[in-house]
Design a protein around this motif. Structure first.
Motif, mmCIF file in Angstrom:
data_model
loop_
_atom_site.group_PDB
_atom_site.id
_atom_site.type_symbol
_atom_site.label_atom_id
_atom_site.label_comp_id
_atom_site.label_asym_id
_atom_site.label_seq_id
_atom_site.Cartn_x
_atom_site.Cartn_y
_atom_site.Cartn_z
ATOM 1 N N GLY A 256 12.852 24.015 -4.375
ATOM 2 C CA GLY A 256 14.142 24.038 -3.698
ATOM 3 C C GLY A 256 14.201 24.982 -2.521
ATOM 4 N N VAL A 257 15.272 24.868 -1.748
ATOM 5 C CA VAL A 257 15.384 25.609 -0.489
ATOM 6 C C VAL A 257 15.646 27.101 -0.701
ATOM 7 C CG1 VAL A 257 16.165 23.589 0.792
ATOM 8 C CG2 VAL A 257 17.851 25.091 -0.292
ATOM 9 N N ALA A 258 16.011 27.511 -1.915
ATOM 10 C CA ALA A 258 16.221 28.938 -2.154
ATOM 11 C C ALA A 258 14.935 29.742 -2.001
ATOM 12 C CB ALA A 258 16.808 29.168 -3.555
ATOM 13 N N GLY A 259 13.806 29.056 -2.149
ATOM 14 C CA GLY A 259 12.494 29.656 -1.872
ATOM 15 C C GLY A 259 11.716 28.684 -1.013
ATOM 16 N N ILE A 260 12.049 28.621 0.253
ATOM 17 C CA ILE A 260 11.568 27.550 1.129
ATOM 18 C C ILE A 260 10.048 27.519 1.237
ATOM 19 C CG2 ILE A 260 11.647 28.881 3.279
ATOM 20 C CD1 ILE A 260 12.873 25.249 2.843
ATOM 21 N N HIS A 261 9.392 28.687 0.997
ATOM 22 C CA HIS A 261 7.936 28.725 1.081
ATOM 23 C C HIS A 261 7.293 27.826 0.024
ATOM 24 C CE1 HIS A 261 9.357 31.745 -1.725
ATOM 25 N NE2 HIS A 261 8.174 31.781 -2.299
ATOM 26 N N ARG A 262 7.970 27.631 -1.107
ATOM 27 C CA ARG A 262 7.434 26.745 -2.143
ATOM 28 C C ARG A 262 7.372 25.306 -1.630
ATOM 29 N NH1 ARG A 262 11.682 27.977 -6.827
ATOM 30 N NH2 ARG A 262 12.986 27.369 -5.048
ATOM 31 N N LEU A 263 8.373 24.913 -0.866
ATOM 32 C CA LEU A 263 8.382 23.575 -0.284
ATOM 33 C C LEU A 263 7.340 23.446 0.819
ATOM 34 C CD1 LEU A 263 9.728 20.758 0.005
ATOM 35 C CD2 LEU A 263 11.261 21.799 1.696
ATOM 36 N N LEU A 264 7.257 24.443 1.680
ATOM 37 C CA LEU A 264 6.322 24.374 2.802
ATOM 38 C C LEU A 264 4.871 24.348 2.323
ATOM 39 C CD1 LEU A 264 8.097 26.786 5.306
ATOM 40 C CD2 LEU A 264 8.184 24.282 5.211
ATOM 41 N N ASN A 265 4.616 24.892 1.148
ATOM 42 C CA ASN A 265 3.272 24.826 0.584
ATOM 43 C C ASN A 265 2.895 23.403 0.170
ATOM 44 O OD1 ASN A 265 2.644 27.525 0.909
ATOM 45 N ND2 ASN A 265 3.287 28.114 -1.152
ATOM 46 N N GLN A 266 3.878 22.513 0.118
ATOM 47 C CA GLN A 266 3.635 21.120 -0.266
ATOM 48 C C GLN A 266 3.656 20.175 0.934
ATOM 49 O OE1 GLN A 266 2.762 20.401 -3.266
ATOM 50 N NE2 GLN A 266 3.259 22.348 -4.242
ATOM 51 N N ASP B 40 1.305 18.989 2.839
ATOM 52 C CA ASP B 40 0.288 17.928 2.796
ATOM 53 C C ASP B 40 0.692 16.834 1.813
ATOM 54 O OD1 ASP B 40 -1.221 19.268 4.653
ATOM 55 O OD2 ASP B 40 -2.576 20.169 3.185
ATOM 56 N N ALA B 41 1.239 17.227 0.666
ATOM 57 C CA ALA B 41 1.674 16.237 -0.323
ATOM 58 C C ALA B 41 2.824 15.397 0.228
ATOM 59 C CB ALA B 41 2.090 16.933 -1.613
ATOM 60 N N ILE B 42 3.721 16.035 0.959
ATOM 61 C CA ILE B 42 4.831 15.301 1.573
ATOM 62 C C ILE B 42 4.300 14.304 2.605
ATOM 63 C CG2 ILE B 42 6.834 15.565 3.101
ATOM 64 C CD1 ILE B 42 7.384 18.235 1.644
ATOM 65 N N ALA B 43 3.319 14.724 3.382
ATOM 66 C CA ALA B 43 2.750 13.851 4.406
ATOM 67 C C ALA B 43 2.000 12.667 3.799
ATOM 68 C CB ALA B 43 1.817 14.655 5.307
ATOM 69 N N ASP B 44 1.450 12.838 2.592
ATOM 70 C CA ASP B 44 0.676 11.768 1.949
ATOM 71 C C ASP B 44 1.558 10.689 1.326
ATOM 72 O OD1 ASP B 44 -1.705 12.966 2.618
ATOM 73 O OD2 ASP B 44 -1.945 13.988 0.690
ATOM 74 N N ALA B 45 2.821 10.979 1.104
ATOM 75 C CA ALA B 45 3.699 10.055 0.372
ATOM 76 C C ALA B 45 4.073 8.849 1.224
ATOM 77 C CB ALA B 45 4.957 10.783 -0.081
ATOM 78 N N ASP B 46 4.279 7.725 0.551
ATOM 79 C CA ASP B 46 4.785 6.519 1.210
ATOM 80 C C ASP B 46 6.300 6.391 1.069
ATOM 81 O OD1 ASP B 46 2.213 5.321 2.070
ATOM 82 O OD2 ASP B 46 1.825 5.339 -0.084
ATOM 83 N N VAL B 47 6.839 6.917 -0.018
ATOM 84 C CA VAL B 47 8.282 7.052 -0.211
ATOM 85 C C VAL B 47 8.503 8.379 -0.925
ATOM 86 C CG1 VAL B 47 10.396 6.112 -1.220
ATOM 87 C CG2 VAL B 47 8.621 4.556 -0.436
#
Length: 267
Positions: free
Chosen positions: A163-173, A175-182
């Motif tokens: 979640g956005v309360a610790g935005i670094h946790r999201l930014l660490n993902q 590559d996984a976000i870029a790999d997704a189709d949906v």
């Protein structure tokens, strides 16, 4: 005209050349349903029309009703699924359906082909659905989406507690976000996560508001409105706590892409 008479009339029309087999198939998509007791009509042809079989909504049904519907559906459906099954209902269902499998976090019950391992959910469709949850409290809704997508034959990747309360946790993902189709993004509280994810992704983002949050979240209404007002483009929003609906929408997006790809190859 009764349903059997209508089917016979249609088949005679095909045999006489009055209608093409493809047109007959289109008409058959709307024929078949089966009564169960005096409380249900099973739509066996939903897969033909929509690509996915009918799913049992568990809330408000008795264990006996759910068991009877499952018994009828499993005769014609490789995977029978019931959503929103609480643990006590599952325990009662087990006495009626011994080979029932339960996903407690997702609150989903399923019966599969006797030859299939209920835990061996191999993808049968191309494409990757990645599911993000803002917090651990959002996991029941996120898991409902994940298990639904897997039971429908899609590959799923879980990205929990980003979640956005610790935005670094999201930014660490990233590559996984870029790999997704949906992407399916599940969040309560202020519902900000889908907007941030959509600003990082080039694929469709399905936002799922949850009823998690303090009083002013109004049981998910604040998150729902925030997601509907997202400043990021390409965000679709389903109803509060509707992980199932998000998974079905993601599946339809991927099946459409699959069909377009096949048509392009055929041309």
């Amino acid at each position: 005209m009764t349903q059997p008479e209508a089917i016979r009339h249609l088949l005679n029309a095909v045999a006489q050349g009055d209608i093409s087999p493809d047109s007959a198939l289109d008409k058959l998509k709307y024929f078949n349903y089966e009564p169960v007791g005096d409380f249900a009509h099973i739509d066996h042809h939903r897969t033909l029309r929509t690509g996915f079989p009918e799913v049992i909504w568990g809330l408000g049904k008795t264990p006996e009703q759910i068991a009877q519907i499952m018994a009828a559906m499993r005769q014609k459906t490789p995977v029978v699924m019931a959503t929103r099954i609480e643990p006590d209902v599952y325990e009662e269902l087990r006495s009626h359906v011994p080979d029932l499998h339960y996903y407690p976090m997702a609150r989903i019950c399923t019966v599969r082909d006797s030859e299939a391992n209920p835990l061996d959910l191999q993808p049968t469709h191309p494409g990757l659905i990645s599911i993000l949850s803002a917090g651990t409290s959002d996991l029941p809704v996120a898991e409902e989406a994940a298990v639904t997508a897997e039971l429908c034959g899609f590959q799923v990747k879980r990205l929990w507690d980003v979640g956005v309360a610790g935005i670094h946790r999201l930014l660490n993902q990233r590559d996984a976000i870029a790999d997704a189709d949906v992407l399916i993004v599940v969040a309560g509280m202020e519902g900000a996560l889908p907007s941030v994810v959509a600003g990082l992704a080039d694929c469709p983002v399905i936002a799922v508001p949850t009823s998690i949050g303090y009083g002013a979240s109004f049981n998910g209404l604040a998150a729902l409105l925030a997601m509907l007002n997202s400043c990021a483009a390409g965000v679709g929003v389903v109803n509060i706590d509707n992980g199932f609906g998000a998974a079905m929408l993601a599946g339809k997006i991927l099946r459409t892409a699959e069909r377009l790809s096949k048509n392009a190859i055929a041309d």
